[in-house]
Design an enzyme around this catalytic site. Sequence first.
Site, PDB file in Angstrom:
ATOM      1  N   GLU A  89     -25.952  13.002  -4.789  1.00  0.00           N
ATOM      2  CA  GLU A  89     -24.495  13.162  -4.669  1.00  0.00           C
ATOM      3  C   GLU A  89     -24.034  14.249  -5.624  1.00  0.00           C
ATOM      4  O   GLU A  89     -23.193  15.083  -5.263  1.00  0.00           O
ATOM      5  CB  GLU A  89     -23.775  11.851  -5.001  1.00  0.00           C
ATOM      6  CG  GLU A  89     -23.982  10.751  -3.989  1.00  0.00           C
ATOM      7  CD  GLU A  89     -23.239   9.500  -4.369  1.00  0.00           C
ATOM      8  OE1 GLU A  89     -22.108   9.590  -4.911  1.00  0.00           O
ATOM      9  OE2 GLU A  89     -23.773   8.413  -4.125  1.00  0.00           O
ATOM     10  N   ILE A 141      -8.599   2.188   0.327  1.00  0.00           N
ATOM     11  CA  ILE A 141      -8.454   2.742   1.676  1.00  0.00           C
ATOM     12  C   ILE A 141      -7.047   3.331   1.790  1.00  0.00           C
ATOM     13  O   ILE A 141      -6.068   2.680   1.423  1.00  0.00           O
ATOM     14  CB  ILE A 141      -8.689   1.657   2.743  1.00  0.00           C
ATOM     15  CG1 ILE A 141     -10.149   1.200   2.674  1.00  0.00           C
ATOM     16  CG2 ILE A 141      -8.350   2.197   4.133  1.00  0.00           C
ATOM     17  CD1 ILE A 141     -10.518   0.092   3.626  1.00  0.00           C
ATOM     18  N   LEU A 142      -6.961   4.561   2.238  1.00  0.00           N
ATOM     19  CA  LEU A 142      -5.685   5.273   2.280  1.00  0.00           C
ATOM     20  C   LEU A 142      -5.049   5.114   3.665  1.00  0.00           C
ATOM     21  O   LEU A 142      -5.746   5.073   4.679  1.00  0.00           O
ATOM     22  CB  LEU A 142      -5.922   6.757   1.978  1.00  0.00           C
ATOM     23  CG  LEU A 142      -6.434   7.015   0.555  1.00  0.00           C
ATOM     24  CD1 LEU A 142      -7.025   8.414   0.454  1.00  0.00           C
ATOM     25  CD2 LEU A 142      -5.317   6.816  -0.472  1.00  0.00           C
ATOM     26  N   MET A 192     -12.054   3.930  -4.518  1.00  0.00           N
ATOM     27  CA  MET A 192     -12.375   2.722  -3.763  1.00  0.00           C
ATOM     28  C   MET A 192     -11.189   2.108  -3.034  1.00  0.00           C
ATOM     29  O   MET A 192     -11.205   0.935  -2.689  1.00  0.00           O
ATOM     30  CB  MET A 192     -13.014   1.685  -4.697  1.00  0.00           C
ATOM     31  CG  MET A 192     -14.257   2.172  -5.397  1.00  0.00           C
ATOM     32  SD  MET A 192     -15.505   2.830  -4.277  1.00  0.00           S
ATOM     33  CE  MET A 192     -16.320   1.343  -3.796  1.00  0.00           C
ATOM     34  N   LEU A 231     -12.004   5.252   8.736  1.00  0.00           N
ATOM     35  CA  LEU A 231     -12.751   5.048   7.496  1.00  0.00           C
ATOM     36  C   LEU A 231     -14.154   5.640   7.586  1.00  0.00           C
ATOM     37  O   LEU A 231     -14.916   5.327   8.526  1.00  0.00           O
ATOM     38  CB  LEU A 231     -12.865   3.547   7.188  1.00  0.00           C
ATOM     39  CG  LEU A 231     -13.642   3.202   5.904  1.00  0.00           C
ATOM     40  CD1 LEU A 231     -12.881   3.680   4.671  1.00  0.00           C
ATOM     41  CD2 LEU A 231     -13.938   1.714   5.823  1.00  0.00           C
ATOM     42  N   ARG A 278       0.835  -1.213   0.000  1.00  0.00           N
ATOM     43  CA  ARG A 278       0.000   0.000   0.000  1.00  0.00           C
ATOM     44  C   ARG A 278       0.867   1.259   0.000  1.00  0.00           C
ATOM     45  O   ARG A 278       0.583   2.221  -0.721  1.00  0.00           O
ATOM     46  CB  ARG A 278      -0.910  -0.030   1.231  1.00  0.00           C
ATOM     47  CG  ARG A 278      -2.166   0.779   1.118  1.00  0.00           C
ATOM     48  CD  ARG A 278      -3.073   0.571   2.347  1.00  0.00           C
ATOM     49  NE  ARG A 278      -3.780  -0.700   2.304  1.00  0.00           N
ATOM     50  CZ  ARG A 278      -4.932  -0.864   1.652  1.00  0.00           C
ATOM     51  NH1 ARG A 278      -5.465   0.139   0.991  1.00  0.00           N
ATOM     52  NH2 ARG A 278      -5.537  -2.034   1.649  1.00  0.00           N
ATOM     53  N   HIS A 298     -19.726   9.739   0.561  1.00  0.00           N
ATOM     54  CA  HIS A 298     -20.081   8.370   0.913  1.00  0.00           C
ATOM     55  C   HIS A 298     -21.586   8.210   0.722  1.00  0.00           C
ATOM     56  O   HIS A 298     -22.349   9.066   1.186  1.00  0.00           O
ATOM     57  CB  HIS A 298     -19.671   8.091   2.372  1.00  0.00           C
ATOM     58  CG  HIS A 298     -20.015   6.725   2.855  1.00  0.00           C
ATOM     59  ND1 HIS A 298     -19.302   5.612   2.479  1.00  0.00           N
ATOM     60  CD2 HIS A 298     -21.005   6.276   3.656  1.00  0.00           C
ATOM     61  CE1 HIS A 298     -19.836   4.535   3.040  1.00  0.00           C
ATOM     62  NE2 HIS A 298     -20.874   4.920   3.761  1.00  0.00           N
TER      63      HIS A 298
END
Length: 201
Positions: A174, A92-93, A90, A144, A65, A109
């Site tokens: 959105e 996760i950081l 999409m 998250l 990652r 979200h």
Amino acid sequence: MKRIAILISGGGSNMLALVRSMTGDHPGRPVLVASNDPAAGGLARATALGIATAAVDHHVFHGDRAGFEAELLAHIEAARPDILCLAGFMRILTPQFVARFEGRMLNIHPSLLPKYPGLRTHQRAIEAGDHEAGCTVHEVTAELDGGPILGQARVPILPADDAGTLAARVLEQEHRLYPAVLRRFAAGGRIRLDLTSKPAF
Ligand code: GRF
């Protein structure tokens, strides 16, 4: 003028809505659209609008990652963004990546957070028997889908809804909410925005 970088993973409909909103007296302008998927449809749409793009295929890093993010970060930093918008992104950081942009990274979200963080948000709302659903724009923190909420839009859940029909109704909101929140955020506003669509019935 604030420099806005947008991260996508797919078709980029939210990215398009944001880009189309940044005209006239809007305090932001798009400087980069980047993706973790070189095949993301949104990249071609951004190019067609004359916006610089970058793609770093996360599969190449086989779970490394930090390595993936270092490559992505090089492209992002080169664009010198003031604000980062995650839009259908999409991946996760890591906390390290988030820390770099703390206070100037937004995400949309597809649920009324704090309800339904994570995935399958529409199916979960329907299964829970909820009568309304919606979307949330929040600041990104290491937790998250957990950062300070900047805006929400609500829609009714109709008896005949399935995840697909509900997702389509939420997606419409959105595309209203994210541009409205980004405009306010880029102008320095932090007052939470609540949009409620007129009930369909
Ligand atoms: C949509 O499911 C949206 O709810 C979420 O990301 C997905 C793709 O969005 N924010 P986009 O069309 O790529 O902007």
